[in-house]
Write a protein that holds these residues in place. Structure first.
Motif, mmCIF file in Angstrom:
data_model
loop_
_atom_site.group_PDB
_atom_site.id
_atom_site.type_symbol
_atom_site.label_atom_id
_atom_site.label_comp_id
_atom_site.label_asym_id
_atom_site.label_seq_id
_atom_site.Cartn_x
_atom_site.Cartn_y
_atom_site.Cartn_z
ATOM 1 N N LEU D 306 1.304 -0.986 -0.133
ATOM 2 C CA LEU D 306 0.009 0.256 -0.008
ATOM 3 C C LEU D 306 0.724 0.894 -0.621
ATOM 4 O O LEU D 306 0.652 2.261 -0.782
ATOM 5 N N ALA D 307 2.414 1.132 0.694
ATOM 6 C CA ALA D 307 2.604 2.218 0.889
ATOM 7 C C ALA D 307 3.686 2.057 -0.496
ATOM 8 O O ALA D 307 3.703 3.677 -1.282
ATOM 9 N N CYS D 308 4.327 1.526 -1.097
ATOM 10 C CA CYS D 308 4.696 1.951 -2.992
ATOM 11 C C CYS D 308 3.323 2.039 -3.826
ATOM 12 O O CYS D 308 3.651 2.938 -4.065
ATOM 13 N N ALA D 309 1.763 1.585 -3.046
ATOM 14 C CA ALA D 309 1.087 2.906 -4.555
ATOM 15 C C ALA D 309 0.854 3.749 -3.418
ATOM 16 O O ALA D 309 0.671 4.972 -4.869
ATOM 17 N N ALA D 310 -0.069 3.929 -2.358
ATOM 18 C CA ALA D 310 1.404 5.641 -2.691
ATOM 19 C C ALA D 310 2.427 6.387 -2.608
ATOM 20 O O ALA D 310 1.774 7.495 -4.052
ATOM 21 N N GLY D 311 3.208 6.306 -2.499
ATOM 22 C CA GLY D 311 4.527 6.683 -3.335
ATOM 23 C C GLY D 311 4.249 6.755 -5.211
ATOM 24 O O GLY D 311 4.909 7.211 -4.826
ATOM 25 N N ALA D 312 3.881 5.944 -5.325
ATOM 26 C CA ALA D 312 3.781 5.317 -6.891
ATOM 27 C C ALA D 312 3.131 6.985 -7.571
ATOM 28 O O ALA D 312 3.377 7.527 -8.076
ATOM 29 N N ALA D 313 1.750 7.162 -6.327
ATOM 30 C CA ALA D 313 0.953 8.139 -6.891
ATOM 31 C C ALA D 313 1.574 9.027 -6.546
ATOM 32 O O ALA D 313 1.670 10.145 -7.644
#
Lengths: 112, 436, 207, 533
Positions: D306-313
């Motif tokens: 989830l952190a990666c998804a947020a960071g990606a966005a």
């Protein structure tokens, strides 16, 4: 163990603060050295105090914990820090020769 | 090192027939006097520190006198003749008294705190080195497996005080002196460590005590300087480097008075100045003592029967009222310590002799000597010392030339290989017989 | 209280004090001195932790090498001994808060982790042994550097070799950057003064 | 003692052959130094040595294709992992190195000196080779110590490379900023590793997962002092270091400055090889948290995803927004790199979420998408920076305005540049389209339906549209803007050589012709992902 961990936490905090607040590039590097030392203290303490915090169910050699690997990791940290410092100093000198200062805030010409 | 004999297997040639329980000061204080464990330790530590501190203070005084007399002789002068009689015995003490009376100056341009603090760094580092030096088999404050490495590490701290002191004096002379000194000392550490490793390879241990024990017996060929040609060359190389490491002439560019006044300690006066001097003379003694331990047979006289007799003193235990206290052992320790100090003092005298005989090098010559000559030479010596036992093993069938009857464990390499192949002539059985 | 505890107290206080000094001092030279104190005290902690090899390496490489290098950097780039860096009040206050927050969080973690790790410090009751007797870590470490595993556990032959390459590369890079430009055709925009040039030259040679 | 040696030799026999490409890299470094030492530089220039070494290493890496798929193994006593991902990353990184060396030969960087003894060639190529070595090691690190060592190996020589133009103020400043951020990130990462070592009592990544699984799930509360908190802190600190290497948003500050100050050749290489390695390392580290039993590691991994998804966005949005205002090509491409990293991270996020929730298809799709995109990105970014370097050699400038009117003067270079930029946008039929599509598809195929991942995918799609504007600005400048008055737009340097054209075509061909190969490449990436998972 707690004592050593607290010392390392203090070192890390001071190092981070130093990195964030110092304007002299060499000062920033000193902060980095403190952070790396915090890591070394943790490693060596983990090596000395043996069993890990996680209760290991495999009652073999694994249960000993990091052991000497921790000390070796600390050795590598020390050597890598020395290598990094050598390059860092060379870069700071190059910067100083071009800009006449070692102030990190002076490095603001590149912007878009 | 391919493999080294485990420490437990190292048959010490001087192990007394029945192990004598020697009583430590801390033990005596807690058992005999009845002090609490922690306080006994603290008192014992304080006593030991006091003794070492005195050694640290007294030795330079002696060496300063030696230097003055000896340089006077070399220059056809008399040197000090008044204080303390005909030979000026007390000249150093008089110098010290004079220095203490002088005004304590801190230049305006200096950073006061650092100016005052940094002069202790060299003194502390040399003093710490004293705690790691074995003065004989038993007398060593901190016996560590990596004793030699530790001593080199501790000695390398000295440069920090020098460079900081020079920098914070706020004077150009000091700054230049400090920078030269830092460049010189950091560079010379490399050949120093490399040459010091050559006898370590021959002895198979980094512990100075074990290296000392290893050299028992007749001077030739048991002293490591005679162990192989590389060791002999390493001794000369080490001594040269050690002179440079002590900032002595002909490598004393950092304090070259004709161009830099006094280099990094130009601005220091009075007692602060004398701290630098104390550190310098003490470090001369330390590097000489390391040379003695590594190459020149440590605390052994080099005459096997004499050594055996001195070791035999350990068994002489007349009753003096303290349980477990062996007068003989104590006497032996003192005599052995005297031997090692005497040897080291001779080397110090040689340093003095060199200083007053050779002209000073230029700073670029100093650096070139280190980086272009001494370091490659040291590398070659290290390689040679590693290959030497292998070559001998291939040709003579044993790892040392005069080999197998003398030393307990001829060489770590040899030991391991002999262990593997029992067909080789194995002289290990009568290890140390020569002494007993 | 045992001797080791007392020594730990001394070294820990020195290490923390030195670290605080590095963070708090505004003169770079004083920071360097604090760093020396801090790193030496950390080396002392290593000795207490039965890691004389690491402690000695810390002293010889870190204090005797890296910090001297840093002091060199200070000397070559600082305008004067006593010059202080100016730091705004707002920055000081915000930094203090950040520091307190970070220290609290990490200290909290440290206390918990220390409590969770079951092993007690290997302390000798007699006290004499604490400094004097160190178990033999030298040979195992050496064998680990040479070994690939087998009976001596995980071996570190690969990192040992990689770090040699790393040091080689880094020294070449540092020497290149610190070397004064010899070529005629490339003129730097601000020609470095003669003293600096020789100084960096010496450094390059040293590296 | 002798027994140890008998144990070592078989290990060595196993470990060395798989390690041959890395050994070639090391040998190249040594050879570069020796040529200068023995005065052979006159007839054996450093560039040729580096080219030979890189070609040999790449060829050897390709030869190892088969073995690692069939029998993944641990090398060097478990310090490195030798599996399909290792081989793939190794091939990509070494190929990137080889292409960069080729480019430097074409563009004449570093300038050859009249006096061979004074040549900067070895000084340039040695750190370049070291960064390649570090990237390759990042792809196979299986131990926290190796992780740190590899990251340092890829970072420290990179500082030198960025500051390589010694007289230049820009280069000095870029190197200083890169150094300050990089050193800090490395320190924090090491602290994280030490915390994890204290918690788990091991440094080996596979063992780490097993140990972490032993932490009770309720131990993972933040307010709980102790094991859980320390474990989380350790993971977070290590991720900070990796995010720095990936130039993800809160840790991206160095990227624009470094890429603007460095030579375009260096920027191109630094945007490719270390990034590929760092993604592999991120995947490896993340997957190591997933233990064979217990749900704690999976909980950590899901959080990580989830952190990666947020960071990606965040990375995508920020990178694209910041790129709008850029006038310098290097800086523009640097922000584009930040945005592209975000897109790739989306695939990794899908992979982590998939593994954390036991959704194997999602995991495979995510990882395969990232790998596919990385492959495309290698050619796209190298092509873009190569074109910038060639333009720079002619105009002596690197800003967008300097491109005005060059579309007709230098049609080949301009065309290749345009293809690369179109590919970076992600328009069909380029490789960029294929890569982006794979990543998006993976992110949207989340059956459990994580709103965050879904939202991130939508943001990514919106970002793709937004990025059109700034990617097309250089293209517009090339083809539509008239040459500025006075200069008549004439290139200063010599005309573009045939070899330069050939090089650009070589880079553009895979970008344009990916669709016919897509089946095989996609299958390959799937196979790698399945092998790793």
């Amino acid at each position: 163990m707690t004592g050593y961990l607290i010392v390392s936490a203090v070192l890390l905090t001071c190092g981070v603060v130093c990195m964030a607040s110092k304007r002299n590039a060499v000062g920033v590097l000193m902060g980095v050295e403190l952070v790396l030392n915090a890591a070394s203290v943790n490693f060596v303490a983990a090596a000395e105090f043996g069993p890990p915090a996680v209760p290991v169910q495999v009652a073999t050699a694994d249960a000993i914990g990091v052991g000497l690997d921790g000390q070796i990791a600390a050795l590598f940290v020390i050597v890598l820090a020395a290598a990094e410092a050598a390059v860092a100093l060379a870069i700071v000198l190059a910067f100083f020769n071009q800009h006449g200062t070692a102030d990190v805030d002076a490095a603001s010409e590149l912007r878009g | 090192m391919l493999a080294a004999p485990p420490a437990a297997d190292l048959a010490l040639p001087v192990e007394p027939a029945e192990a004598v329980e020697s009583v430590t000061l801390a033990g005596w204080l807690s058992d005999g006097v009845g002090l609490d464990g922690f306080w006994a330790l603290a008192v014992a530590a304080a006593v030991h520190a006091f003794v070492l501190l005195n050694l640290f203070g007294v030795l330079p005084a002696v060496f300063i006198w030696v230097e003055r007399k000896w340089s006077a002789r070399l220059q056809d002068r008399l040197g000090p003749t008044r204080v303390g009689g005909r030979f000026g015995w007390l000249q150093a003490l008089a110098d010290g008294l004079k220095l203490i009376q002088k005004e304590d100056l801190v230049p305006d341009a200096a950073d006061g705190l650092l100016f005052r603090a940094s002069l202790y760094v060299p003194a502390i580092s040399v003093l710490m080195a004293f705690t790691l030096l074995p003065f004989n088999d038993r007398w060593v404050a901190v016996a560590s497996d990596c004793g030699l490495f530790l001593i080199l590490a501790v000695l390398s701290l000295e440069v920090v005080g020098v460079v900081l002191g020079g920098y914070t004096s706020g004077s150009k002379w000091s700054l230049l002196g400090g920078m030269r000194e830092a460049a010189q000392m950091v560079s010379y550490e490399i050949p120093l460590a490399l040459t010091a490793l050559v006898p370590v390879i021959a002895a198979g241990s980094l512990s100075l005590r074990e290296i000392g024990v290893f050299q028992a017996g007749w001077m030739f060929p048991n002293w490591l300087v005679f162990a192989n040609p590389f060791c002999a060359a390493a001794f000369l190389c080490y001594f040269t480097v050690a002179i440079a490491e002590c900032k002595r002439a002909p490598f004393d560019l950092a304090e070259a008075e004709s161009e830099l006044v006094a280099g990094y300690f130009t601005e220091y006066a009075s007692f602060r100045w004398s701290m630098f001097m104390l550190a310098e003379y003490a470090s001369m003694f330390v590097v000489s003592l390391i040379a003695t331990l590594l190459f020149l047979g440590g605390w052994w006289t080099g005459i096997a029967p004499l050594d055996a007799a001195l070791t035999g003193l350990n068994d002489w235990r007349p009753d003096v009222g303290v349980e477990g206290f062996g007068v003989g052992g104590y006497l032996a320790n003192v005599l052995f310590a005297g031997v090692v100090c005497l040897k080291a003092s001779l080397l110090v005298t040689v340093q003095v002799w060199v200083r007053w005989s050779l002209p000073r090098l230029r700073i670029d010559q100093v650096m070139a000597t280190c980086l272009k000559y001494l370091t490659p030479i040291a590398c070659v010596l290290l390689l040679g010392a590693t290959l030497w036992p292998l070559g001998l093993l291939a040709t003579l069938g044993r790892p040392t030339v005069f080999g197998s009857t003398f030393s307990a464990s001829p060489s770590p390499l040899g030991g391991a290989i002999v262990e593997q192949d029992s067909a080789l002539p194995n002289g290990d059985g009568e290890a140390g017989e020569a002494l007993r | 209280m045992t001797g080791a505890d007392a020594l730990f107290g001394v070294f820990a206080a020195l290490a923390c004090g030195g670290a605080l000094g590095v963070a708090a001092f505004r003169s770079v030279a004083r920071m360097a001195f604090s760093l020396v104190v801090c790193l030496s005290a950390v080396a002392g902690l290593f000795f207490l932790l039965n890691a004389p090899m690491v402690g000695a390496t810390q002293l010889i490489v870190y204090v005797g090498g890296t910090v001297v290098l840093l002091i060199f950097g200070v000397m070559l780039t600082d305008a004067g001994v006593g010059r202080r860096m100016k730091i705004g009040l707002l920055e000081t206050i915000s930094m203090t808060f950040i520091a307190i927050g970070l220290a609290a969080a990490l200290g909290w973690t440290a206390v918990g982790l220390g409590r969770a790790i079951p092993g007690a410090p290997v302390l000798d009751e007699e006290g004499v042994e604490i400094v004097a007797a160190t178990p033999d870590t030298l040979r195992p470490i050496g064998l680990k550097f040479l070994g690939l595993g087998g009976e001596s556990g995980v071996g570190f032959l690969l990192p040992f070799e990689i770090i040699s390459v790393h040091l080689l590369v880094v020294l070449i890079g540092a020497a290149y950057l610190a070397r004064a430009k010899r070529r005629v055709d490339a003129t730097p925009e601000t020609p470095p003064e003669a003293t600096r040039e020789t100084a960096s030259d010496g450094l390059g040679e040293q590296a | 003692m002798a027994r140890d040696w008998q144990g070592v030799l078989p290990d060595l026999a196993l470990s060395l052959p798989a390690f041959a490409p890395e050994l070639i890299v090391c040998a190249t470094i040594v050879a570069l130094l020796l040529t200068r030492l023995f005065g052979m530089a006159r007839w054996l220039p450093a560039g040729s040595v580096a080219f030979g070494g890189s070609a040999l290493a790449t060829a050897l890496a390709c030869l190892q294709w088969g073995g690692a798929f069939e029998s993944p193994s641990d090398g060097w006593a478990g310090l490195v992992r030798n599996d399909a991902l290792t081989v793939y990353v190794r091939v990509l990184c070494l190929l990137g190195w080889n292409l960069t060396v080729t480019l430097t030969l074409l563009t004449g960087v570093p300038r050859p000196s009249i006096d061979p003894a004074d040549d900067d060639g070895p000084d340039f190529h040695v750190p370049l080779a070291a960064v390649a070595l570090g990237s390759v090691l990042m792809g196979q690190a299986n131990h926290l110590l190796m992780l740190f060592l590899a990251v340092e190996m890829a970072s420290v020589p990179a500082y030198v490379l960025v500051g390589f133009r010694k007289g230049s103020r820009e280069a000095g400043e870029a190197a200083l900023k890169y150094l300050v951020f990089g050193a800090g990130a490395a320190g924090v990462m090491m602290y994280g590793a030490s915390l994890l070592a204290g918690v788990t009592g091991t440094l080996s990544l596979p063992a780490l997962g097993e140990r972490l699984a032993l932490i009770p799930l309720e131990g993972l509360e933040w307010n709980e002092p102790g094991v859980g908190g320390a474990a989380i802190a350790g993971v977070v600190f290590i991720l900070c270091g990796l995010a720095f290497k990936l130039s993800l948003v809160p840790f991206h500050f160095w990227t624009p400055d470094a890429f603007q100050g460095a030579l375009a050749e260096v920027s191109g290489f630094l945007s490719v090889a270390p990034k590929i390695g760092a993604f592999a390392l991120l995947v490896r580290f993340g997957l190591s948290l997933h233990g064979p039993f217990g749900e704690t590691g999976d909980a950590l991994l899901t959080g990580l995803g989830l952190a990666c998804a947020a960071g990606a966005a965040v990375s995508m949005t920020f990178g694209n927004l910041a790129a709008f205002a850029q006038k310098d090509l290097g800086r523009l491409l640097a922000y584009s790199t930040v945005a592209q990293s975000g897109t790739m991270l989306l695939g990794v996020a899908a992979c982590f979420l998939g593994v954390g929730r036991g959704d194997g298809d999602l995991a495979v799709a995510g990882l395969a998408g990232t790998l596919l995109y990385l492959t495309a990105y290698l050619f796209l970014n190298l092509g873009a920076f190569a074109a910038v370097a060639i333009f720079r050699n002619r105009t002596l400038r690197t800003d967008v305005a300097s491109l005005a009117g060059l579309g007709s003067k230098m049609p080949w270079v301009a065309g290749a540049f345009a293809v690369s930029l179109v590919g970076l946008v992600g328009l069909p039929p380029t490789a960029g389209f294929v890569g982006k599509l794979a990543v998006f598809a993976a992110a949207l195929s989340d059956r459990v339906g994580s709103p965050l991942l879904f939202a991130a995918a939508l943001i990514a799609a919106a970002n793709t549209v937004a990025s059109l504007f700034y990617y097309f600005r250089p293209i517009r400048s090339l083809y539509l803007d008239a040459a500025p008055e006075g200069t008549s737009g004439a290139p200063i340097g010599p005309p573009v050589t045939g070899s330069e054209r050939a090089y650009l075509v070589l880079l553009a061909v895979p970008v344009l012709l990916i669709l016919p190969l897509l089946g095989r490449l996609g299958a390959l990436c799937d196979a790698i992902a399945e092998a790793v998972l």
